[in-house]
Scaffold this motif. Structure first.
Motif, PDB file in Angstrom:
ATOM      1  N   SER A   1     -11.157   3.324  18.047  1.00 47.03           N
ATOM      2  CA  SER A   1     -10.479   2.028  17.881  1.00 47.03           C
ATOM      3  C   SER A   1     -11.376   0.983  17.225  1.00 47.03           C
ATOM      4  O   SER A   1     -10.886   0.019  16.658  1.00 47.03           O
TER       5      SER A   1
ATOM      6  N   ARG B   1      -5.566   1.246  14.507  1.00 48.19           N
ATOM      7  CA  ARG B   1      -5.015   0.390  13.443  1.00 48.19           C
ATOM      8  C   ARG B   1      -6.076  -0.428  12.702  1.00 48.19           C
ATOM      9  O   ARG B   1      -5.843  -0.894  11.594  1.00 48.19           O
ATOM     10  N   LYS B   2      -7.272  -0.618  13.294  1.00 47.08           N
ATOM     11  CA  LYS B   2      -8.302  -1.423  12.615  1.00 47.08           C
ATOM     12  C   LYS B   2      -9.080  -0.617  11.579  1.00 47.08           C
ATOM     13  O   LYS B   2      -9.905  -1.157  10.858  1.00 47.08           O
TER      14      LYS B   2
ATOM     15  N   LEU C   1      -1.556   5.975  16.963  1.00 48.42           N
ATOM     16  CA  LEU C   1      -1.755   5.284  15.679  1.00 48.42           C
ATOM     17  C   LEU C   1      -2.165   3.838  15.921  1.00 48.42           C
ATOM     18  O   LEU C   1      -3.034   3.296  15.248  1.00 48.42           O
ATOM     19  N   GLU C   2      -1.506   3.230  16.907  1.00 47.12           N
ATOM     20  CA  GLU C   2      -1.807   1.842  17.278  1.00 47.12           C
ATOM     21  C   GLU C   2      -3.297   1.699  17.617  1.00 47.12           C
ATOM     22  O   GLU C   2      -3.962   0.736  17.223  1.00 47.12           O
TER      23      GLU C   2
ATOM     24  N   ASP D   1       3.156   6.921  19.101  1.00 46.69           N
ATOM     25  CA  ASP D   1       2.977   5.548  18.589  1.00 46.69           C
ATOM     26  C   ASP D   1       1.657   4.926  19.036  1.00 46.69           C
ATOM     27  O   ASP D   1       0.933   4.335  18.239  1.00 46.69           O
TER      28      ASP D   1
ATOM     29  N   SER E   1      -0.944  -2.132   8.902  1.00 51.15           N
ATOM     30  CA  SER E   1      -2.371  -2.493   9.047  1.00 51.15           C
ATOM     31  C   SER E   1      -3.274  -1.673   8.119  1.00 51.15           C
ATOM     32  O   SER E   1      -4.410  -2.042   7.875  1.00 51.15           O
ATOM     33  N   PHE E   2      -2.766  -0.538   7.613  1.00 49.46           N
ATOM     34  CA  PHE E   2      -3.578   0.254   6.668  1.00 49.46           C
ATOM     35  C   PHE E   2      -3.216  -0.052   5.213  1.00 49.46           C
ATOM     36  O   PHE E   2      -3.739   0.570   4.293  1.00 49.46           O
TER      37      PHE E   2
ATOM     38  N   SER F   1       5.436   2.684  14.791  1.00 52.80           N
ATOM     39  CA  SER F   1       4.372   3.184  13.917  1.00 52.80           C
ATOM     40  C   SER F   1       4.510   2.682  12.489  1.00 52.80           C
ATOM     41  O   SER F   1       3.528   2.599  11.761  1.00 52.80           O
TER      42      SER F   1
ATOM     43  N   GLN G   1       5.190  -0.322  11.765  1.00 55.41           N
ATOM     44  CA  GLN G   1       4.453  -1.596  11.806  1.00 55.41           C
ATOM     45  C   GLN G   1       2.951  -1.337  11.782  1.00 55.41           C
ATOM     46  O   GLN G   1       2.199  -2.055  11.134  1.00 55.41           O
ATOM     47  N   THR G   2       2.525  -0.268  12.478  1.00 59.50           N
ATOM     48  CA  THR G   2       1.089   0.063  12.470  1.00 59.50           C
ATOM     49  C   THR G   2       0.640   0.434  11.061  1.00 59.50           C
ATOM     50  O   THR G   2      -0.474   0.095  10.645  1.00 59.50           O
ATOM     51  N   LEU G   3       1.517   1.131  10.307  1.00 60.54           N
ATOM     52  CA  LEU G   3       1.156   1.513   8.931  1.00 60.54           C
ATOM     53  C   LEU G   3       0.762   0.298   8.099  1.00 60.54           C
ATOM     54  O   LEU G   3      -0.101   0.380   7.228  1.00 60.54           O
TER      55      LEU G   3
END
Length: 751
Positions: free
Chosen positions: A78, A104-105, A100-101, A97, A129-130, A123, A125-127
């Motif tokens: 993380s 996310r950093k 991946l969360e 989910d 962050s990439f 997920s 939404q997590t995408l």
């Protein structure tokens, strides 16, 4: 050569990764509050190591049944200050989910999510962050990633009945994914607007839209200057699609193949369409048109077709439109089309069903994302391996292993793959296979047996195991293979052939192995399982291979293993022995196996009192006269009685038969045996025989032991002379010659 390469050890990196993953607590991590994994604070790992840890972890969870997944594994990554991730490949239900969360950093460059059915719109939404770093993204088969849960308003009761409803997310797009070049949306859920989703992407290089039905693909032309790879597998095409594709002039790889069994397609390939591709897509180096029906004949006249040496030169192509190619294609997919059977195909690699090379190319090309095609290709390989000889054995084996690992839960692949493995590992191919490769085969076979209770898979897997040297080659998975076989034998409804093979394997596994192995298998319920099989066969009044193998397995597993001998007695083994003797008086092999086993029981001093009944002693005495299996039954019966006599007259707690009468019958039996008899028996140690030499309480036991040693060292000197010397037999024999109580003929033999 390939052979030597395949037996080289794994790289140090791979070995360390594997070790750390199997021992996270002892290496990289500690447990917080006894449940959460935490990275040690002084650990800093670069992406080369972290990527490998994550990717190997996914592989282990998927293919190694003994490996335990950790709920908090992804939280180890993380914080990018201590662990860096760049390129990761996640598969199936292993990822959720929150996983991946947790990462996310990270600045991910490549993220492949394959068939991750547990991922939802959280997920998506997590995408985001990439989005500033991602170059490659695959969402292949992530069928729920565009669904979110919604609480319907209104009545309380209804909320309890149906607390969440799946709702399709309509407003997500790849806005802000400025570096994204490679995108796989294969098997995307219906209802998502692909055009809107993709519009924000400035310059796509590769796009996979497998299994998605789009009537209008005009929007693809916005990337006509950048798109080099386009996959439209199983999309029902039309003239409009073809016109759009022809405008994508930078294409190097085009795949419009289809599964001809999956549904009805209106579209048929024509000479004109192929000409259009050849004329417009001048950079094309890979084309896949597998599964298509040709509407018209695209081939050159057959006279011309058959002429000359097989050639890949476009000018000589048997497929007329391909004569316009500037150079041969690197790859041409013709699987399940009539074109693959032509002579001159202008490509270095062709997938098809004409020969081994084409079939292997098909398995290689389609395994990852098209199990439905792969299983049919493996079926063709199965026929080649069964009927002809495989010329690319190592490649074939590695491809089948990969397919079985990749699709552990696909019944068709497990059935065809396990059948192909049987033919690819049989004795004629044995020399070409490394230890490492053969171990990989055993691993996937055991995986198949674990995942599938299906009869065909179980039978194929058991048969394949018979191609290995047992127990040596299965030693590294000893516990696991025994558990699986016992599991098969304990099922209530059983397939006769599987039962036979499984008992045979169990027997082979406990033959010639260390005592601790035998004890471990005994504790798994081995003795009980064999006795149950014997009980069933007795009830059916059948004495077949299963019956004989079961007694043989009990003979092997009780060898110098007192715990297992005791189990045999505790589970009414003697009762079954007497019933089998009565039911099958003529079965020599059976009698030999049963008496061999009782010989092992009689070697255990604490258990001998249980054999001391009038009934048992009478049975053993009568078997002294048996001529079954040469001298084996008589010899083993005499062995059992020799150990009982060795306990002295005071242990003889029965009135009938008299001890002296039995002794007399023993002498008569031993004297009737031919000293040069070839034997059906295998001693790992002489210890139980040697202990009968230095005693005066039972001269007949001494004589039986001396006869046994004399016979074995004279008939098999190379094997048994060293054993006799190693176990200190020589001084024991010398001492016995000086004993007054020993009979003259015993001394002669000893001398």
């Amino acid at each position: 050569t390939l052979e030597m390469a395949s037996d080289s050890p794994e790289s140090l990196m791979t070995l360390c990764t594997d070790f750390c993953l199997r021992n996270l607590e002892g290496t990289l991590c500690y447990l917080l509050d006894n449940e959460t994994l935490r990275l040690h604070p002084d650990i800093f790992l670069p992406s080369e190591i972290c990527d490998k840890l994550v990717n190997e972890y996914v592989e282990l969870v998927k293919t190694d049944s003994i490996f335990e997944p950790h709920e908090s594994f992804f939280t180890l990554f993380s914080d990018p200050r201590s662990t860096r991730l760049a390129r990761i490949h996640l598969r199936e239900h292993i990822v959720q989910d929150q996983d991946l969360e947790a990462i996310r950093k990270q600045d991910l460059v490549e993220l492949y999510l394959t068939n991750c059915e547990k991922l939802t719109a959280k997920s998506l939404q997590t995408l985001v962050s990439f989005s500033h770093t991602l170059i490659s993204l695959s969402l292949f088969g992530c069928c729920n990633i565009f669904y979110e849960e919604e609480n319907p308003g209104g009545c309380e009761d209804d909320c309890l009945v149906n607390p969440t409803r799946q709702v399709l997310v309509k407003d997500f797009t790849f806005e802000g994914f400025s570096r994204l070049r490679f995108l796989n949306l294969g098997r995307l859920i219906e209802g998502v607007n692909v055009e809107t989703l993709l519009r924000p992407l400035a310059s796509l290089a590769a796009l996979d839209l497998s299994g998605i039905q789009l009537n209008d693909v005009g929007f693809l032309t916005q990337w006509k200057d950048s798109l080099v790879s386009l996959v439209l597998y199983n999309m029902d095409l039309s003239e409009e699609h073809i016109q759009v594709i022809a405008q994508l002039r930078k294409l190097r790889h085009l795949d419009i193949s289809r599964d001809h069994l999956s549904s009805y397609y209106k579209f048929k390939l024509t000479r004109r369409v192929l000409n259009l591709f050849v004329e417009n897509l001048v950079n094309l180096s890979s084309l896949d048109i597998s599964g298509h029906t040709m509407l018209e004949n695209c081939t050159i006249p057959s006279m011309e077709e058959k002429m000359g040496q097989t050639s890949i030169e476009p000018a000589k192509s048997s497929i007329a439109p391909f004569r316009g190619l500037k150079r041969p294609l690197q790859f041409l997919g013709l699987f399940e089309t009539s074109l693959c059977r032509l002579t001159h195909i202008p490509a270095y690699k062709v997938s098809g069903d004409k020969n081994e090379e084409q079939v292997l190319n098909a398995i290689e090309a389609y395994t990852e994302h098209r199990p439905e095609i792969t299983s049919r290709a493996i079926n063709l390989l199965f026929d080649i391996a069964r009927i002809e000889r495989c010329s690319q054995l190592l490649r074939a084996l590695q491809l089948v292993i990969t397919a079985l690992k990749c699709h552990k839960d696909d019944k068709n692949i497990q059935v065809t793959g396990s059948a192909a493995l049987f033919y690819l590992t049989n004795s004629e191919y044995r020399m070409e296979q490394s230890v490492k490769l053969r171990r990989q085969v055993i691993q996937v076979v055991l995986n198949g047996m674990e995942s599938y209770q299906e009869v065909t898979v179980q039978r194929n897997c058991c048969l394949t195991l018979c191609n290995f040297s047992i127990p040596e080659e299965l030693e590294f998975q000893y516990r696991r293979v025994n558990e699986l076989l016992l599991n098969i034998l304990n099922q209530s409804r059983q397939d006769e052939s599987i039962q036979r093979i499984a008992v045979h394997l169990c027997n082979a596994l406990v033959c010639q192995v260390d005592n601790d192995h035998k004890e471990a298998v005994g504790k798994m319920g081995f003795v009980m399982t064999m006795l149950k099989l014997i009980q069933k066969k007795l009830a059916d009044k059948t004495c077949d291979q299963v019956m004989e193998f079961s007694w043989s397995a009990l003979w092997n597993i009780t060898d110098e293993t007192p715990d297992n001998c005791e189990m045999f007695l505790n589970y009414s083994g003697m009762k079954l022995f007497l019933e089998c003797l009565k039911e099958f008086p003529e079965k020599q092999e059976l009698h030999r196996n049963m008496l061999g086993l009782l010989g092992n029981v009689a070697e255990v001093k604490e258990l001998r009192p249980q054999l001391m009944t009038s009934q048992f002693i009478s049975v053993f005495s009568n078997l002294l006269e048996s001529k079954a299996d040469g001298i084996e039954v008589s010899y083993n019966a005499c062995g059992v009685l020799s150990h009982i006599m060795f306990d002295g007259p005071e242990a003889w707690g029965i009135c009938e038969p008299h001890r002296e009468e039995v002794v007399k019958r023993m002498w008569a039996a031993i004297q009737s045996w031919d000293i040069n008899s070839r034997r059906n028996i295998n001693y790992r140690s002489f210890e139980p025989i040697l202990r009968l030499l230095p005693q005066g309480i039972s001269p007949v036991s001494q004589h039986w032991a001396t006869w046994a040693l004399y016979n074995l060292v004279s008939v098999y000197p190379d094997k048994y002379c060293p054993l006799l010397i190693k176990e200190g037999g020589i001084p024991l024999l010398k001492d016995m010659i000086k004993m007054a109580s020993a009979r003259q003929e015993t001394k002669e033999m000893a001398r």
